[in-house]
Design an enzyme around this catalytic site. Structure first.
Site, PDB file in Angstrom:
ATOM      1  N   GLU A  29      36.353  -6.277  42.322  1.00  0.00           N
ATOM      2  CA  GLU A  29      36.430  -6.112  43.777  1.00  0.00           C
ATOM      3  C   GLU A  29      35.400  -7.007  44.445  1.00  0.00           C
ATOM      4  O   GLU A  29      34.319  -7.254  43.887  1.00  0.00           O
ATOM      5  CB  GLU A  29      36.175  -4.644  44.145  1.00  0.00           C
ATOM      6  CG  GLU A  29      36.141  -4.421  45.659  1.00  0.00           C
ATOM      7  CD  GLU A  29      36.214  -2.967  46.085  1.00  0.00           C
ATOM      8  OE1 GLU A  29      36.064  -2.071  45.224  1.00  0.00           O
ATOM      9  OE2 GLU A  29      36.437  -2.730  47.290  1.00  0.00           O
ATOM     10  N   ASN A  74      38.371  -0.667  48.336  1.00  0.00           N
ATOM     11  CA  ASN A  74      38.293  -0.490  49.783  1.00  0.00           C
ATOM     12  C   ASN A  74      38.304  -1.833  50.507  1.00  0.00           C
ATOM     13  O   ASN A  74      38.771  -1.931  51.646  1.00  0.00           O
ATOM     14  CB  ASN A  74      37.032   0.299  50.142  1.00  0.00           C
ATOM     15  CG  ASN A  74      37.038   1.698  49.532  1.00  0.00           C
ATOM     16  OD1 ASN A  74      38.085   2.196  49.125  1.00  0.00           O
ATOM     17  ND2 ASN A  74      35.877   2.321  49.461  1.00  0.00           N
ATOM     18  N   ASN A 174      45.426   0.448  48.510  1.00  0.00           N
ATOM     19  CA  ASN A 174      44.358   1.100  47.749  1.00  0.00           C
ATOM     20  C   ASN A 174      43.915   2.381  48.440  1.00  0.00           C
ATOM     21  O   ASN A 174      43.615   2.366  49.650  1.00  0.00           O
ATOM     22  CB  ASN A 174      43.137   0.173  47.645  1.00  0.00           C
ATOM     23  CG  ASN A 174      41.962   0.849  46.962  1.00  0.00           C
ATOM     24  OD1 ASN A 174      41.985   1.085  45.757  1.00  0.00           O
ATOM     25  ND2 ASN A 174      40.937   1.212  47.743  1.00  0.00           N
ATOM     26  N   GLU A 175      43.880   3.478  47.709  1.00  0.00           N
ATOM     27  CA  GLU A 175      43.329   4.765  48.186  1.00  0.00           C
ATOM     28  C   GLU A 175      43.688   5.054  49.641  1.00  0.00           C
ATOM     29  O   GLU A 175      42.818   5.396  50.453  1.00  0.00           O
ATOM     30  CB  GLU A 175      41.796   4.789  47.985  1.00  0.00           C
ATOM     31  CG  GLU A 175      41.407   4.812  46.527  1.00  0.00           C
ATOM     32  CD  GLU A 175      39.933   5.101  46.251  1.00  0.00           C
ATOM     33  OE1 GLU A 175      39.129   5.141  47.205  1.00  0.00           O
ATOM     34  OE2 GLU A 175      39.597   5.297  45.069  1.00  0.00           O
ATOM     35  N   TYR A 246      36.062   9.104  39.339  1.00  0.00           N
ATOM     36  CA  TYR A 246      34.703   8.701  38.944  1.00  0.00           C
ATOM     37  C   TYR A 246      33.968   9.941  38.439  1.00  0.00           C
ATOM     38  O   TYR A 246      33.886  10.943  39.150  1.00  0.00           O
ATOM     39  CB  TYR A 246      33.964   8.063  40.130  1.00  0.00           C
ATOM     40  CG  TYR A 246      34.549   6.700  40.479  1.00  0.00           C
ATOM     41  CD1 TYR A 246      34.185   5.573  39.757  1.00  0.00           C
ATOM     42  CD2 TYR A 246      35.496   6.559  41.495  1.00  0.00           C
ATOM     43  CE1 TYR A 246      34.732   4.326  40.043  1.00  0.00           C
ATOM     44  CE2 TYR A 246      36.044   5.313  41.782  1.00  0.00           C
ATOM     45  CZ  TYR A 246      35.659   4.200  41.050  1.00  0.00           C
ATOM     46  OH  TYR A 246      36.205   2.971  41.325  1.00  0.00           O
ATOM     47  N   GLU A 294      41.426   2.937  38.531  1.00  0.00           N
ATOM     48  CA  GLU A 294      39.975   2.983  38.720  1.00  0.00           C
ATOM     49  C   GLU A 294      39.457   4.173  37.932  1.00  0.00           C
ATOM     50  O   GLU A 294      39.822   5.324  38.232  1.00  0.00           O
ATOM     51  CB  GLU A 294      39.583   3.116  40.197  1.00  0.00           C
ATOM     52  CG  GLU A 294      39.755   1.837  40.977  1.00  0.00           C
ATOM     53  CD  GLU A 294      39.238   1.905  42.412  1.00  0.00           C
ATOM     54  OE1 GLU A 294      38.243   2.612  42.672  1.00  0.00           O
ATOM     55  OE2 GLU A 294      39.861   1.255  43.268  1.00  0.00           O
ATOM     56  N   GLN A 348      33.899  -1.177  37.532  1.00  0.00           N
ATOM     57  CA  GLN A 348      34.415  -2.528  37.594  1.00  0.00           C
ATOM     58  C   GLN A 348      33.917  -3.284  36.367  1.00  0.00           C
ATOM     59  O   GLN A 348      33.237  -2.695  35.551  1.00  0.00           O
ATOM     60  CB  GLN A 348      33.970  -3.170  38.892  1.00  0.00           C
ATOM     61  CG  GLN A 348      34.483  -2.359  40.112  1.00  0.00           C
ATOM     62  CD  GLN A 348      34.126  -2.930  41.479  1.00  0.00           C
ATOM     63  OE1 GLN A 348      33.670  -4.061  41.614  1.00  0.00           O
ATOM     64  NE2 GLN A 348      34.318  -2.124  42.514  1.00  0.00           N
TER      65      GLN A 348
END
Ligand code: AHR
Length: 500
Positions: A29, A74, A174-175, A246, A294, A348
């Site tokens: 990212e 993001n 994304n999200e 996460y 992710e 990442q």
């Protein structure tokens, strides 16, 4: 120290599913120092002619990444892909609103595709569903994948890339369930936008595969309704449904943290049920699989905002032994769920929430680097459906869980297999007996172990090799049986071969 006993029954005929090679992917990212000072650093004496750091490239090759997702995250939801293509001197300096940093755009889509080629990984591109439109999404597919003779394909050629990139994997946003996301939508609005975007993208190139945004985590208040609703709308035009998660030892409760795989499995199982439900409800013949694009340990509280500077130090987590053991279990879950989970990308791959850190003169590999490397290079063929009998260990968060967390693979083409074992116990060794039930002659060719006394121990620039996976004595197999004592707080890998 007492020694517990466990039994692991294996049969190369008793399989779960083929292991998708795409389970060993990563995520890049435009955040912190992942791109700039991570993979791309043209000022560095370690950079190649394309500005890519060669030591980083080699470390990534060693980890055998198969697919890399880009450019966010993001960041994606405010990104105009046109900013990152064409002559570098003409690319705009922008404010990266997601991470309050300055984006120079010196690295963009074409540089990313070159980078993927350099590490032999497939590119997975995201299209902006925040400030972006279904048109800008379809235009990017045309720019990347159409050979020539149209506005966007000719623009790519004019940028020095005559051959199409043929990018196969595409994330549709994304999200988008997260209020923190630029252009956040509710499930119905996102489902409708994703459907129309995916339709146009596939009309540009019917060979592409699209990924729908799933919930940003299983703690989201809209989970799992978001997933069901977005899937019901977009089902026929998407191929994968994304998961993000996460992990972290936020309560400093190591026993519970080391049982986090229970939650990983639940998350997959709930979404597997959701996929089945939606497929049935739509009376569809189409299948959608999961893309855990992710996943990582992330909780240590490094800054997340860059004070409007270029390449700030953000989320540069220091990982310890217990984090590495959680990563190992995550990879075990990927194998155990290989029938429904087909893509996974660690978030990442360098500097930002990563087990690989750079500084001007070199690299630091954290313990989980070695865990990923072993699994990504050895898990091949099919995942085995094991029977594991292991004594329980008590946890506050999940009650009793088995002391051992295990997965295994077997590749009939090469007759090679691998067994991946975590001993979650903080204090007790486990003597594991392996019992091959298929009557074939098996040998254990190599064994490695990552272990230590202190769950909080980590590597540092001063002591970079404190926690490294070490070769250990390989146990003998006789009459299809073998035993090995697994120390507490350990990750062990056995590479096996079968004689026919
Ligand atoms: O990987 C860091 C961030 O975590 C990503 O930008 C976002 O998708 C997630 O919340």
């Amino acid at each position: 120290m007492t020694t517990l006993k466990a039994q692991i029954f294996l049969d190369t005929n008793r399989t779960i599913a083929p292991i998708s090679p795409l389970l060993f992917g990563g995520f890049v990212e435009h955040m912190g120092r992942c791109v700039y000072q991570g993979i791309y650093d043209p000022q560095s004496p370690l950079a190649d002619a394309n500005g890519l750091r060669q030591d980083v490239l080699q470390a990534l090759r060693d980890q055998a990444y198969t697919v890399i997702r880009y450019p966010g995250g993001n960041f994606l939801s405010g990104y105009n892909w046109l900013d990152g293509v064409g002559p570098k001197g003409e690319r705009p300096l922008r404010r990266n609103l997601a991470w309050q940093s300055i984006e120079t755009n010196q690295f963009g889509t074409n540089e990313f595709v070159d980078f993927c080629q350099a590490i032999n990984a497939a590119p997975m591109l995201g299209v902006n569903m925040g400030t972006g439109t279904i048109q800008t999404a379809a235009d990017l597919v045309e720019y990347c994948n159409i050979a020539s003779g149209t506005y966007w394909s000719d623009l790519r050629a004019s940028h020095g890339y005559r051959q199409p990139h043929n990018v196969r994997y595409w994330c549709v946003g994304n999200e988008m369930d997260g209020p923190w996301q630029i252009g956040h939508l509710d499930a119905v609005a996102y489902g409708n936008k994703a459907l129309e975007a995916a339709k146009m993208m596939k009309w540009q190139d019917p060979t592409i595969q699209t990924v729908l945004c799933g919930s940003s985590g299983d703690k989201m208040p809209t989970y799992p309704d978001w997933d069901r609703i977005a899937l019901e709308i977009a089902w026929e035009h998407v191929d994968y449904h994304s998961m993000h998660y996460y992990a972290g030892n936020r309560d400093n409760d190591t026993a519970s943290y080391l049982a986090n795989a229970v939650e990983f499995e639940n998350f997959v199982e709930t979404l597997e049920g959701t996929l089945r439900y939606v497929k049935a409800r739509r009376r569809s013949n189409h299948d959608v699989y999961l893309s855990w694009d992710e996943w990582q340990v992330w909780y240590k509280g490094d800054p997340l905002q860059g004070n409007w500077t270029e390449a700030p130090h953000l989320a540069e987590e220091i990982y310890n032994l217990e984090d590495a053991l959680v990563v190992a279990q995550w990879l075990n879950v990927f194998l155990r769920k290989s029938h429904v989970l087909k893509v996974a990308c660690v978030a990442q791959i360098v500097n930002v929430i990563s087990w690989l850190h750079t500084r001007p003169g070199g690299l630091l590999k954290q313990p989980s680097f070695y865990v990923f490397q072993l699994v990504s290079s050895l898990a091949r063929g099919e995942a085995l459906d094991l029977l594991v009998k292991a004594p329980p260990v008590a946890t506050q968060a999940y009650g009793d869980v088995p002391t051992l967390d295990v997965s295994a693979s077997y590749d009939a083409a090469t007759q090679q297999g691998a067994i991946f074992l975590v001993n979650r116990s903080l204090a007790e060794a486990v003597t594991a007996e392996f019992i091959w039930q298929d009557g074939k002659t098996v040998t254990i060719d190599h064994a490695w172990q990552l272990t230590g006394d202190d769950p909080k121990a980590s590597n540092s620039w001063e002591t970079p090799n404190r926690l490294v996976a070490q070769p250990v004595a390989k146990p003998k197999v006789s009459d299809g049986r073998s035993t090995l004592t697994l120390p507490p707080l350990s990750f062990t890998v056995l590479q096996t071969s079968v004689q026919i």
